[in-house]
Design a protein around this motif. Sequence first.
Motif, PDB file in Angstrom:
ATOM      1  N   ILE A 104     -14.027  -3.238 -77.617  1.00  0.00           N
ATOM      2  CA  ILE A 104     -14.273  -1.949 -78.258  1.00  0.00           C
ATOM      3  C   ILE A 104     -15.715  -1.962 -78.758  1.00  0.00           C
ATOM      4  N   TYR A 105     -16.506  -0.971 -78.351  1.00  0.00           N
ATOM      5  CA  TYR A 105     -17.914  -0.997 -78.733  1.00  0.00           C
ATOM      6  C   TYR A 105     -18.413   0.398 -79.085  1.00  0.00           C
ATOM      7  N   HIS A 106     -19.502   0.391 -79.843  1.00  0.00           N
ATOM      8  CA  HIS A 106     -20.163   1.655 -80.193  1.00  0.00           C
ATOM      9  C   HIS A 106     -21.651   1.386 -80.373  1.00  0.00           C
ATOM     10  N   THR A 131     -12.241  -7.838 -79.216  1.00  0.00           N
ATOM     11  CA  THR A 131     -13.695  -7.993 -79.197  1.00  0.00           C
ATOM     12  C   THR A 131     -14.308  -6.697 -79.695  1.00  0.00           C
ATOM     13  N   LEU A 132     -15.042  -6.786 -80.798  1.00  0.00           N
ATOM     14  CA  LEU A 132     -15.627  -5.614 -81.451  1.00  0.00           C
ATOM     15  C   LEU A 132     -17.136  -5.770 -81.451  1.00  0.00           C
ATOM     16  N   SER A 133     -17.830  -4.817 -80.836  1.00  0.00           N
ATOM     17  CA  SER A 133     -19.278  -4.957 -80.651  1.00  0.00           C
ATOM     18  C   SER A 133     -20.020  -3.716 -81.114  1.00  0.00           C
ATOM     19  N   ALA A 134     -21.033  -3.934 -81.966  1.00  0.00           N
ATOM     20  CA  ALA A 134     -21.984  -2.885 -82.323  1.00  0.00           C
ATOM     21  C   ALA A 134     -23.229  -3.130 -81.475  1.00  0.00           C
ATOM     22  N   ASN A 156      -8.556 -13.767 -85.308  1.00  0.00           N
ATOM     23  CA  ASN A 156      -8.751 -14.146 -83.898  1.00  0.00           C
ATOM     24  C   ASN A 156      -9.603 -13.154 -83.124  1.00  0.00           C
ATOM     25  N   ASP A 157     -10.558 -12.542 -83.793  1.00  0.00           N
ATOM     26  CA  ASP A 157     -11.407 -11.542 -83.156  1.00  0.00           C
ATOM     27  C   ASP A 157     -12.783 -12.114 -82.829  1.00  0.00           C
ATOM     28  N   SER A 158     -13.501 -11.415 -81.964  1.00  0.00           N
ATOM     29  CA  SER A 158     -14.893 -11.708 -81.685  1.00  0.00           C
ATOM     30  C   SER A 158     -15.720 -10.505 -82.110  1.00  0.00           C
TER      31      SER A 158
END
Length: 405
Positions: A104-106, A131-134, A156-158
């Motif tokens: 998931i990204y923004h 997986t969380l990405s800015a 347990n996230d990235s």
Amino acid sequence: MKKIIQRKRSRLIGIVWAFMLLIPGMLSAQALSGTYTIGTGGTYTTIANAVSDLSTKGVSGPVTFNIIAGTYDEQFTLDVITGSSTTNTVTFQSQGGVASGVQIYHTAAGTADNYVIKINGASNLSFKNLTLSATGTSYGKVIDITAQSSNISVLNDSLTSGSGISSSTNGGLIMANNVKLSDITINNNVFYGGSYGVRFIGVYNDVSTNFSITNNRFANLYTGIQLQYVNTATVSNNTASVTSGYAIYLNNAGGVVRVTKNILTSNNANGLYLTNISSGTPPTGTHGLIANNMIHITGSQNGIYVTSSTYQDIVYNTVNVTGSGTSSKAFYSTSGSNYLIEDNIFSNDAGGYAYYAGTPSAISISDFNNLYSTGNYLAYWNGNLRDLAALQTASSKEVHSVSVY
């Protein structure tokens, strides 16, 4: 008489039809409970649709959103959730149980949209195996907590940020500023890039409570962990590699504070920085515990720095300073009281101090340590001291300590 009966039947039929027309609306407004899927072919096609339903309908039981493997260009805000409780929790997780499966990204354009997930008053939330990405280069917050919340778990996230290493708060991975929080669990995550890994700044005179930050990896950051205005915190089994800032920074913390078993590497940054940590007063209170940490510093900063604190037990830590920082200190303490310092290895290969007591009266017990420095002075205690014998004489402490490389 027949006309009266017919009119009554017509009214009854009208009421029945009206009720039947209301049923779909009543069903659509039913609170969520159970397990739902998000993604192509799922209950909801987008995360935003699921969050919209959650916001509109609330919950009547535990809710789990299983996110189908894929890449999601989305951001979402979680406001107060009707019906939420420590029993009726809401979980967002990868359906396959692997963080790399759901990304998931923004890309934020400015401060207004600078988040992937905003928690604005919602409580009782879990984010698992995501997986969380800015991906913005100037604005890179991942999770931003903007209003009072409790019972939040990130597991347990990235989490990654593209904003680069700096002291700017625009690039923090999990952030809360001037917000009261409670029961926060951050466990077994990977934090990479940006300014701060975890930065929780509470409210002065209305402190946040119960933080557990454990088993995480922090890399390519300005600061790994920063907690301020908190009461009761465990920071344990984390690995952090940082530049310029702090690996772990605790400011104005009280209650039971535990900083243990962390592996910290700092490039011209402080390893473990503790200020205004007020732990319990004996016999009923519990000392703060700073134990079994391994710290490597390159440059002119400090391995362990403790100041303006009370009843801190600093034991079984290993600190090694390398490079060319002659002003560096493996252990550095200033004002405060009742510091116990035992069974540590404080080594400075950069030519600075192994042990620096800026306020000797703050140290109540200090012994069984191994102190070593390649510099002109091993320690400072009311003045510069060349070796262990001089420190023992000046302090009347360190009776069983050694100085062995």
